[in-house]
Design an enzyme around this catalytic site. Structure first.
Site, PDB file in Angstrom:
ATOM      1  N   LEU A  93       0.899  -1.061  -0.018  1.00 37.53           N
ATOM      2  CA  LEU A  93       0.060   0.041  -0.036  1.00 37.53           C
ATOM      3  C   LEU A  93       0.943   1.266   0.079  1.00 37.53           C
ATOM      4  CD1 LEU A  93      -2.438  -1.419   2.398  1.00 37.53           C
ATOM      5  CD2 LEU A  93      -3.065  -0.957   0.054  1.00 37.53           C
ATOM      6  N   HIS A 109       2.465 -10.137   9.867  1.00 42.14           N
ATOM      7  CA  HIS A 109       3.713 -10.563   9.183  1.00 42.14           C
ATOM      8  C   HIS A 109       4.369 -11.829   9.802  1.00 42.14           C
ATOM      9  CE1 HIS A 109       6.784  -9.980   6.255  1.00 42.14           C
ATOM     10  NE2 HIS A 109       7.626 -10.021   7.316  1.00 42.14           N
ATOM     11  N   GLU A 174      -0.064 -17.391  14.628  1.00 33.63           N
ATOM     12  CA  GLU A 174      -0.637 -16.074  14.162  1.00 33.63           C
ATOM     13  C   GLU A 174      -2.209 -16.427  14.639  1.00 33.63           C
ATOM     14  OE1 GLU A 174      -0.163 -15.127   9.855  1.00 33.63           O
ATOM     15  OE2 GLU A 174       1.805 -16.451   9.986  1.00 33.63           O
TER      16      GLU A 174
HETATM   17  C1  GAR Z   1      -0.052 -15.554   6.935  1.00 29.24           C
HETATM   18  O1  GAR Z   1       0.985 -16.265   7.039  1.00 29.24           O
HETATM   19  C2  GAR Z   1       0.383 -14.032   6.768  1.00 29.24           C
HETATM   20  O2  GAR Z   1       1.067 -13.878   8.098  1.00 29.24           O
HETATM   21  C3  GAR Z   1       1.089 -13.834   5.705  1.00 29.24           C
HETATM   22  O3  GAR Z   1       0.385 -14.436   4.640  1.00 29.24           O
HETATM   23  C4  GAR Z   1      -0.228 -15.733   5.177  1.00 29.24           C
HETATM   24  C5  GAR Z   1      -1.739 -15.369   4.701  1.00 29.24           C
HETATM   25  O4  GAR Z   1      -2.516 -16.520   5.395  1.00 29.24           O
HETATM   26  N1  GAR Z   1       1.127 -12.234   5.403  1.00 29.24           N
HETATM   27  C6  GAR Z   1       2.008 -11.984   4.650  1.00 29.24           C
HETATM   28  O5  GAR Z   1       3.241 -12.415   4.185  1.00 29.24           O
HETATM   29  C7  GAR Z   1       2.190 -10.615   4.333  1.00 29.24           C
HETATM   30  N2  GAR Z   1       3.245  -9.635   3.850  1.00 29.24           N
HETATM   31  P1  GAR Z   1      -4.060 -16.510   5.485  1.00 29.24           P
HETATM   32  O6  GAR Z   1      -4.721 -16.148   4.155  1.00 29.24           O
HETATM   33  O7  GAR Z   1      -4.421 -18.151   5.759  1.00 29.24           O
HETATM   34  O8  GAR Z   1      -4.657 -15.808   6.591  1.00 29.24           O
END
Ligand code: GAR
Length: 204
Positions: A93, A109, A174
């Protein structure tokens, strides 16, 4: 009650943990799940939970990020969000967008920032020989993956880890971290939290 929009690009597992948590005494409610990818699996999952969904496909805008973000803003503004959660939203963004929503955007992240901003975080952690990895929830500023950290969860890196096995271990955390941080953030709490796999403790 705070109004929360969640931006996704893919499967939306983090989005689901946030949406499922936003009931009862939670200080926020989900008002929109928005994706730049019409094929994002998370869209159907959100709809099945009764959350309004929208798509702003970035592809027709080509390199014109401003036009893409104008459309994104139009859709977002119609729902008047107090908080925007980026949850696997894979478009960078611009400062114009970020400043428009300053103080109201969170991102998750998959690394222990400031280590490994950007992509391929798990591969980079393994190649560096790190013994610890994890994820970070931070406020979004105009520095990529560089805003104030408001939560981290740590996991061990095992000697036989692949980027995939490490990603799966981090993703589980997460799903613990992001709902906890959103709940606190929506209640006005900005002090960072740190979770380990077996304990949780606020930083003093
Ligand atoms: C997650 O691991 C998140 O941390 C990462 O993408 C994945 C999404 O999974 N985000 C990034 O890499 C942002 N730069 P999800 O669609 O199952 O939540």
């Amino acid at each position: 009650m705070k109004r929360c929009a969640v931006l996704i690009s893919g499967g939306g597992s983090n989005m689901l943990t946030l949406v499922r948590d936003m009931t009862g005494d939670h200080p926020a409610r989900p008002v929109l799940v928005l994706s730049n990818n019409p094929d994002a699996g998370g869209l159907e999952k959100a709809a099945s939970l009764g959350v309004p969904t929208a798509v702003v496909d970035h592809r027709p805008f080509g390199k014109d990020r401003e036009a893409f973000e104008n459309k994104l803003n139009e859709v977002l503004e119609a729902t008047k969000p107090d908080i925007i959660c980026l949850a696997g939203f894979m478009r960078v963004l611009t400062p114009v967008f970020v400043n428009r929503w300053s103080g109201r955007i969170l991102n998750i992240h998959p690394s222990l920032l400031p280590k490994y901003p950007g992509l391929a975080t798990h591969k980079r952690a393994i190649e560096a020989g790190d013994t610890e990895a994890g994820c970070t929830v931070h406020e979004v500023t105009d520095v990529l993956d560089g805003g104030p950290v408001i939560g981290q969860a740590k996991v061990p890196v095992l000697s036989d880890d692949t980027p995939e096995s490490l990603a799966a271990r981090v993703l589980t955390q997460e799903h613990r971290l992001y709902p906890m941080v959103l709940r606190r953030f929506a209640a006005g709490e900005r002090a960072p939290v740190v979770l380990s796999m077996d304990a949780e403790s606020p930083i003093n």
